[in-house]
Each structure stands twice: as C-alpha cells, then as structure tokens.
Enzyme design. Structure first.
Site, PDB file in Angstrom:
ATOM      1  N   GLY A  12      -9.076 -14.009   2.371  1.00  0.00           N
ATOM      2  CA  GLY A  12      -7.677 -14.387   2.202  1.00  0.00           C
ATOM      3  C   GLY A  12      -6.981 -14.274   3.543  1.00  0.00           C
TER       4      GLY A  12
ATOM      5  NE  ARG B 118       0.641  -7.511   5.289  1.00  0.00           N
ATOM      6  CZ  ARG B 118       0.207  -6.865   6.328  1.00  0.00           C
ATOM      7  NH1 ARG B 118       0.792  -7.022   7.494  1.00  0.00           N
ATOM      8  NH2 ARG B 118      -0.820  -6.051   6.242  1.00  0.00           N
TER       9      ARG B 118
ATOM     10  CB  CYS C 142      21.759  -2.016   0.988  1.00  0.00           C
ATOM     11  SG  CYS C 142      22.970  -3.304   1.210  1.00  0.00           S
TER      12      CYS C 142
HETATM   13  N1  LLP Z   1     -10.840 -10.427  -3.423  1.00  0.00           N
HETATM   14  C1  LLP Z   1     -10.197  -9.515  -4.171  1.00  0.00           C
HETATM   15  C2  LLP Z   1     -10.762  -9.124  -5.465  1.00  0.00           C
HETATM   16  C3  LLP Z   1      -8.997  -8.955  -3.704  1.00  0.00           C
HETATM   17  O1  LLP Z   1      -8.365  -8.051  -4.439  1.00  0.00           O
HETATM   18  C4  LLP Z   1      -8.480  -9.354  -2.447  1.00  0.00           C
HETATM   19  C5  LLP Z   1      -7.236  -8.783  -1.929  1.00  0.00           C
HETATM   20  C6  LLP Z   1      -9.181 -10.330  -1.721  1.00  0.00           C
HETATM   21  C7  LLP Z   1     -10.367 -10.845  -2.229  1.00  0.00           C
HETATM   22  C8  LLP Z   1      -8.708 -10.858  -0.392  1.00  0.00           C
HETATM   23  O2  LLP Z   1      -8.777  -9.874   0.589  1.00  0.00           O
HETATM   24  P1  LLP Z   1      -8.410 -10.219   2.133  1.00  0.00           P
HETATM   25  O3  LLP Z   1      -9.498 -11.130   2.634  1.00  0.00           O
HETATM   26  O4  LLP Z   1      -7.096 -10.871   2.167  1.00  0.00           O
HETATM   27  O5  LLP Z   1      -8.405  -8.895   2.788  1.00  0.00           O
HETATM   28  N2  LLP Z   1      -0.805  -7.144   0.325  1.00  0.00           N
HETATM   29  C9  LLP Z   1      -1.727  -6.441   1.185  1.00  0.00           C
HETATM   30  C10 LLP Z   1      -3.161  -6.857   0.944  1.00  0.00           C
HETATM   31  C11 LLP Z   1      -3.598  -6.746  -0.508  1.00  0.00           C
HETATM   32  C12 LLP Z   1      -5.018  -7.192  -0.744  1.00  0.00           C
HETATM   33  C13 LLP Z   1      -5.281  -7.359  -2.195  1.00  0.00           C
HETATM   34  N3  LLP Z   1      -6.561  -7.859  -2.511  1.00  0.00           N
HETATM   35  C14 LLP Z   1      -1.303  -6.663   2.629  1.00  0.00           C
HETATM   36  O6  LLP Z   1      -0.304  -7.325   2.882  1.00  0.00           O
HETATM   37  O7  LLP Z   1      -1.932  -6.119   3.529  1.00  0.00           O
END
Ligand code: LLP
Length: 427
Positions: free
Chosen positions: A277, A316, A349
């Site tokens: 992602g 974030r 705020c």
């Molecule tokens: N697969 C699963 C089952 C996941 O839960 C996630 C992310 C991904 C793939 C993708 O992971 P990535 O390649 O993006 O690391 N909001 C947080 C990150 C939350 C990740 C949740 N799961 C941030 O802004 O750092």
C-alpha cells in the site's frame, strides 16, 4: 518528480505547483500518475519471472481514479470492508483478484463479498470461518479462504501499526494454526486455498519479514503433511518508505526486489501474493497547503506557522508522531541565514494539530505555499470533517495535465446526511 526551474518555480512533472493552488485552491492533495505507475512496476517487474499477484492495499488511498490506474495495470486489491470491495469493483478491479482481510467482517459484508465472487477471504478467527461457511452454504457457493496467521514477530515499527505480534488482535495465533486448518478442512462450503500473514506497516528492515516467513513456512509444511494443499502464500504488505530525505540513507531502505527475493527463497514452489500500500502511494502524493498566519514565540526563539491544512486532513503526525518533509514552494535558495525554528500547525482546536514540529524553515509570508511530501498513503484516506471542515480537493498530475479527481467538499456536504429535527425557537 519535483524540480525547481531556473525562476525558482516548483514543478511536479510538467505542472507548476502554484498553478494548482490558483486553479483548485488549498489545501489540496496532489498525486503523480507516473510515480504511482513506477512504484507499482517496482513490484510488477518481477511477475515476469515469478508466480505472484500484487494486490494493492486500497485502504492506503481509495480514490476511484487512483484505484482505476492500478486496476488498469493489472493489480489485484487487498480490501478490509464491504465498502472497499464496492469501491474496487466499481473502479475496474477483477473480483477474482480481490482478497479480503479484517478481524470484524460482518455477515452482510461476507455475503456481499461472496455474491461478487471475490478471490479469497483472509480469515482471522474460527467464528468468522463459521459465518463464512454458513453464508456460503445459504448462497450455494464455495468460499475460498486463507487463514491469517499471527506469527508473533516484532516488526520494529510504531506500536499502533504492529499486527504480527502476540497480544495484537490480528490473525490466528501461531500455535493454533494447524487446528484451524483441520477444522476448515471439514467445512462443506469452504475451499482452503492458502495462508496469509501481515506483520505490520512501515517496516524498514528485512529481518522481521524473513523471520515471520520462516515461521509460516513451518506451518505450511505441517498443514501439507495433513494432505491439505496450500497453493497461495500471501505475505501481506508493510514495506516501509523513506519519509525524510535527510534522516535515513537510501541504503537502509528496503526494496520490493529484496522483499520478493527473500519470500521466494523461502516459498519457492508457491504462488505468492503481496499487498503493498504505502510503498506504492506514499511518495506519489503531496499535500499542498497555504500559510494563513504567523506567530512568534519570542522567549522560545520559535515561531508558529498556521496553515490551512489540519489534523483532519492529514492525521499521521498527530496520531503516530509521523514525520513528513515540508518544502516551501517558493525557492529560497541556499541562503540559510534567516532560517527559523518552526512549528507548522493547523487551525483545529487541539494541541495535537500539527503537520511538522521543530523544522528549520526560511522566513515565510502570509499566503506562501508549502508542500507536505509523502502524503499519498493514509493521507486523504484517513481524513475526516472534524471541526466541520469539508474534505479536500484531490488532483492528479499526468505529465503536463492536471486532472481534478475529487471536488472540494462544501458546507452543505457537511450536513447532507443529517436528519434535521427542526424545533421552533422561542425568541
Ligand atoms: N495488508 C494488510 C492486511 C494490512 O492491514 C495493511 C495495512 C496492508 C496490507 C498494507 O500495508 P502497507 O504496505 O501500506 O504498509 N495508517 C497507518 C498504516 C496502517 C496500516 C494498516 N494495514 C499509517 O498511516 O502509517
């Protein structure tokens, strides 16, 4: 790519950043189509030689035009809700490349996924398995599943985004994996297809991935001894990116190639699924914001720059203490003489409402533009209308063209779903 031209104007590809502010206002999310494609190919290039499926984790950025770019490149999708499945199908993803994870899939969501014939459920508990089996039975279909196994590995990342360690809510505990597969094997409406693990996000070292994969491999061997075939190993997402151009050297950054090679060394006879992602979207996106006011704190030798983006637009920094580089759109050259210690804060705020703290930035004026980098992942997707602030516009830069992919929200959007119990007001 971002470059200053000889007049000190900042460009993304062939589009002038200040034009974006002029045409669409601020704050605005900006994405580079080229960067999204390049990042996707940093995975896809290896699919020529290996049996693999790349499922974009659409929680990262679910704008339908962004999803459509990835779908048209042949990506599959990693989803976590009925809404995400809806968005992905709507944006052109082939349902038989959609995988579905999440600890709390409801019966309705499961039914929706089955009716759309998605590729696979990543099942996180035995109760969920039961619900999937029953729902599939009622619909007269078979559900393909993997179990998401929690390998109990520390991914060395922010505690809020650790998912593969004992004590987190995710997956089936390592020790219970064999039993789960034996039970699933007795279910009439379930077809076991694979195994899944996702240990966390923003991981910058290969070791935890390797450790987790080796543990999962042991389970695969045990399951296959029970004559249960595991065709797919889903290694999840989690690959970290370099948020600061100054704090990490590029050698320390994990590449898709290293991750893919490491996983294929361990699982050489399987089809592998990856769910990237952040590594596809983060550095393909920016948040463009404008200075509203300035305040000096004389004693602290510090100033506040109040911008028109707040924690509702990019949460974030407030939520994870995350760092994003912030670049003035006007080139101030190499003259560091007037640089000042600066907190860049929003209009919300709360004291947690900041975009960047303790940054050394040049003297800025009201209406100056700032670009927050690496904001394409978990930026817009996590935004809200907190403090009744409409959602931002989103634009896509494609070489020299600028395409609006989400209109800026307005005040009436804020109340459009609310039911108004109008009371007479006695004056
Ligand atoms: N697969 C699963 C089952 C996941 O839960 C996630 C992310 C991904 C793939 C993708 O992971 P990535 O390649 O993006 O690391 N909001 C947080 C990150 C939350 C990740 C949740 N799961 C941030 O802004 O750092």
């Amino acid at each position: 790519m971002l470059v200053f031209d000889k007049n000190g104007e900042l460009f993304l590809e062939h589009v002038k950043i200040s034009d974006i502010a002029e045409f669409y206002g601020t704050s605005t999310y900006i994405y580079s189509k080229k960067k999204i494609i390049d990042n996707f190919y940093s995975y896809k290039n290896y699919s020529k030689f290996k049996k693999m499926i790349i499922c974009f984790a659409c929680k990262t950025n679910s704008n339908r035009s962004i999803l459509n770019i990835l779908a048209s490149l042949g990506a599959g999708a990693d989803t976590t809700s009925g809404g995400e499945i809806y968005r992905c199908i709507n944006a052109g993803f082939n349902p038989n490349k959609i995988v579905y994870a999440g600890v709390g899939k409801t019966k309705d969501e499961i039914e929706y996924a089955l009716k759309n014939n998605i590729f696979m459920f990543n099942v996180e508990s035995l109760e969920e398995l039961e619900t999937i089996d029953n729902t599939a039975g009622k619909l007269g279909v078979k559900a393909r599943i993997s179990f998401r196994i929690n390998p109990d590995v520390d991914p060395d990342t922010h505690s809020y985004i650790v998912t593969g360690k004992k004590g987190t809510k995710f997956g089936i505990p390592y020790e219970e994996a064999e039993n789960a597969y034996l039970i699933a094997n007795t279910k009439k409406n379930i077809k076991i297809a694979g195994i899944h693990f996702h240990i966390g996000s923003q991981i910058t070292n290969i070791k935890p991935f390797e450790l987790a994969a080796k543990k999962i491999k042991k389970i695969v061997d045990i399951i296959e001894k029970n004559k249960i075939k595991i065709s797919y190993v889903n290694c999840g997402g989690g690959l970290g990116i370099q948020y600061s151009k100054t704090s990490v050297s590029s050698e320390e950054i994990l590449t898709p190639k290293l991750l893919i090679d490491t996983m294929f060394t361990i699982f050489n006879d399987k089809t592998l699924i990856f769910e990237p992602g952040r590594s596809i979207m983060a550095n393909a996106g920016y948040l463009l914001t404008k200075v509203i006011y300035r305040k000096n704190i004389i004693n602290n030798n510090k100033r506040f720059i109040i911008v028109d983006a707040g924690m509702n637009d990019l949460i974030r920094p407030a939520l994870y203490g995350a760092y994003h580089d912030i670049i003035p759109v006007k080139n101030h050259g190499n003259n560091l003489k007037n640089n000042v210690l600066t907190d860049i804060v929003g209009p919300i705020c709360e004291n947690s409402d900041f975009i960047g703290k303790d940054r050394i930035l040049p003297v800025l004026s009201q209406n100056d533009l700032l670009l927050v980098t690496c904001a394409g992942a978990y930026g817009s997707a996590m935004s809200s209308t907190y403090n009744s602030r409409p959602l931002l516009a989103e634009v896509l830069v494609d070489n020299d063209s600028l395409i609006l992919i989400r209109k800026r929200g307005n005040y009436s959007d804020l109340t459009s779903n609310e039911i108004y119990l109008k009371k007479r007001i006695n004056k």
